[in-house]
Design an enzyme around this catalytic site. Structure first.
Site, PDB file in Angstrom:
ATOM      1  N   GLY A 124       0.908  -1.006   0.051  1.00 23.92           N
ATOM      2  CA  GLY A 124       0.009   0.008   0.096  1.00 23.92           C
ATOM      3  C   GLY A 124       0.843   1.273  -0.095  1.00 23.92           C
ATOM      4  O   GLY A 124       2.319   1.247  -0.250  1.00 23.92           O
ATOM      5  N   ASN A 125       0.321   2.235   0.226  1.00 21.18           N
ATOM      6  CA  ASN A 125       0.961   3.629   0.470  1.00 21.18           C
ATOM      7  C   ASN A 125       0.377   4.570   1.298  1.00 21.18           C
ATOM      8  O   ASN A 125      -0.725   4.206   1.757  1.00 21.18           O
ATOM      9  CB  ASN A 125       1.100   4.286  -1.048  1.00 21.18           C
ATOM     10  CG  ASN A 125      -0.222   4.679  -1.655  1.00 21.18           C
ATOM     11  OD1 ASN A 125      -1.096   5.591  -1.170  1.00 21.18           O
ATOM     12  ND2 ASN A 125      -0.665   3.912  -2.603  1.00 21.18           N
ATOM     13  N   ARG A 126       0.955   5.731   1.804  1.00 20.28           N
ATOM     14  CA  ARG A 126       0.577   6.467   2.986  1.00 20.28           C
ATOM     15  C   ARG A 126      -0.623   7.572   2.420  1.00 20.28           C
ATOM     16  O   ARG A 126      -0.901   8.315   3.372  1.00 20.28           O
ATOM     17  CB  ARG A 126       1.858   7.259   3.105  1.00 20.28           C
ATOM     18  CG  ARG A 126       2.919   6.345   3.818  1.00 20.28           C
ATOM     19  CD  ARG A 126       4.068   7.158   4.407  1.00 20.28           C
ATOM     20  NE  ARG A 126       3.653   8.190   5.337  1.00 20.28           N
ATOM     21  CZ  ARG A 126       4.451   9.167   5.391  1.00 20.28           C
ATOM     22  NH1 ARG A 126       5.195   9.572   4.712  1.00 20.28           N
ATOM     23  NH2 ARG A 126       4.036  10.115   6.160  1.00 20.28           N
TER      24      ARG A 126
END
Ligand code: CTP
Length: 444
Positions: free
Chosen positions: A228-230
């Site tokens: 995933g990412n932030r």
């Protein structure tokens, strides 16, 4: 006859334009939805359509002059009765009189005194619509919170073609009722963007439909893990909320956005479609974009996904001893496959003609170039109409922190800069989207 639940008091104004013949359809559609309608025509309107025709569809007499029945002070009674005023068609002359605050007939006097939302659907020749005088009048009215539905482009009465056609009655009615719904929510309009409490923001996106992707996709590895990412989805949600406040029908395609971030959208009437992966996001955005005027891709979309997703939890293997006892840590390779680029897909093969495509690029500088150099290269590579480039770092970009963007066109040239809270950045971006959409109708 008993009043239906949800029925509202609507004044339909008709002014002097050849498109006045479509006013009965607007009245009919509103009545079919159970609303109470009263029709007010200007003197000029009655040169294009007869009062008996309007009275027949309205089911009551049609009013025109402010002095028809002075004792009844009709404009005051009408203005107080109205919960919504829709003017279809609104002529150039009517826009001018409203912008000047005139009250020289029953329609303008009623609009001047009412506190109900006012929705205008202009119809006129392209050169009248694009004349500086009309443009200024429209801008003035929008600044005061009046909704102006941009006219359609197409063949005009004189045989030429361009922007200026009255939109289809169904579109006018649904845009007007959507505005009525949003106004009826009675939410305080003051927000982090600093709009004045109680005043309506300019309705420069009335009649428009926007799709905003927000958040970050998650690409599953197994039932418990993902790549995933932030991205928090805050900037996308701020843009969607601002667009909805300004009259747009707005959909957020939300990739893993926390409920407390989405909570801000509900009072604004934004529709939320939750998605998980890049493939889901791409399919949903494309589907929604087919009915939209603009797509704003704020979501951080994973460029790659695991080539295989394990049906059961992947187990640790190959380590007989704890790695901190001096042994070489075991390695594990995850094979990735590339995801389609949703943004470039929308640019290369737009699901709707004239779709405005806006991208976001979160960048960090590196040895190969600074944030803007990377952004400009990406703008040219992706070809979106606009690309908002923002620097991500410890205190800007992701999460509940201020943002700062430079918007570039598809040649990498700077169009506008915005900095501040995410709501402030949203306001600048939505201003730009509204301006570009208006310019498109005029060009077509
Ligand atoms: N985007 C997209 N589909 C992808 C990847 C990105 O639609 N598969 C969109 C994002 O929503 C964003 C824009 O493209 O609007 C730029 O995203 P970014 O991640 O900065 O671009 P990339 O092409 O992935 O470039 P980079 O090599 O910097 O990751």
């Amino acid at each position: 006859m008993e009043r239906q639940t949800g029925a509202r008091n609507v004044i339909v104004g008709v002014s002097g334009s050849i498109a006045a013949y479509k006013a009965p359809s607007v009245i009919r559609l509103l009545r079919r939805e159970g609303h109470e309608v009263r029709t007010v025509a200007t003197e000029a309107a009655l040169r294009f359509i007869g009062a008996p025709a309007l009275a027949a569809v309205t089911g009551r007499p049609v009013s025109t002059g402010v002095f028809d029945d002075p004792a009844a002070v009709e404009h005051v009674e009408m203005g107080e009765w109205a919960e919504l005023v829709v003017v279809a068609p609104a002529s150039a002359d009517l826009l001018a009189r409203l912008a000047a605050g005139r009250a020289d007939d029953l329609l303008t006097a009623t609009i001047l005194m009412t506190t109900a939302p006012v929705v205008l659907a202009p119809a006129m020749h392209t050169r009248m619509w694009t004349s500086p005088a009309t443009e200024e009048n429209v801008a003035t009215l929008r600044r005061r919170g009046v909704s102006v539905i941009p006219p359609d482009a197409g063949p005009l009465t004189g045989g030429d073609s361009g922007a200026g056609r009255l939109p289809e009655p169904g579109r006018i009615v649904s845009a007007a009722l959507a505005i009525l719904g949003a106004a009826g929510d009675a939410v305080p309009i003051a927000d982090a963007a600093g709009s004045a409490a109680g005043s309506r923001p300019p309705q420069d996106l009335a009649g428009r439909a926007l799709v905003v992707s927000a958040g970050g996709t998650r690409e599953p590895l197994d039932p418990v893990r993902f790549l995933g990412n932030r991205s928090s989805g805050r900037q996308g949600c701020a843009i969607a909320a601002e667009a909805a406040r300004r009259g747009a029908r707005t959909v957020v395609v939300a990739a893993n956005v926390d409920a407390h971030v989405l909570a801000g959208l509900e009072p604004e009437g934004v529709r939320v479609i939750p998605v998980g992966t890049a493939l889901e996001l791409g399919e949903t955005v494309r589907g929604e974009a087919a009915q939209a005027d603009a797509v704003i891709m704020t979501a951080a979309v994973a460029d790659y996904r695991p080539a295989t997703v394990s049906a059961s939890k992947i187990k640790k293997r190959g380590m007989s001893r704890s790695p901190d006892c001096g042994a070489t840590p075991a390695r594990r390779v995850i094979e990735l496959v590339e995801n389609p680029d949703v943004l470039t897909g929308l640019v290369a093969d737009p699901p709707r003609r004239g779709l405005l495509v806006v991208g976001f690029a979160a960048e960090t500088g590196d040895a190969a170039g600074d944030v803007l150099a990377h952004g400009a290269a990406k703008a040219r590579r992706k070809g979106a109409d606009l690309l908002a480039v923002n620097a991500v770092g410890a205190r800007t970009g992701f999460g509940d922190v201020p943002n700062s963007v430079v918007v570039l066109d598809s040649d990498g040239r700077e169009v506008v800069r915005a900095a501040g809270s995410k709501a402030e950045v949203a306001r600048t971006l939505v201003d730009l989207v509204a301006r570009v959409l208006d310019a498109r109708v005029q060009d077509s």
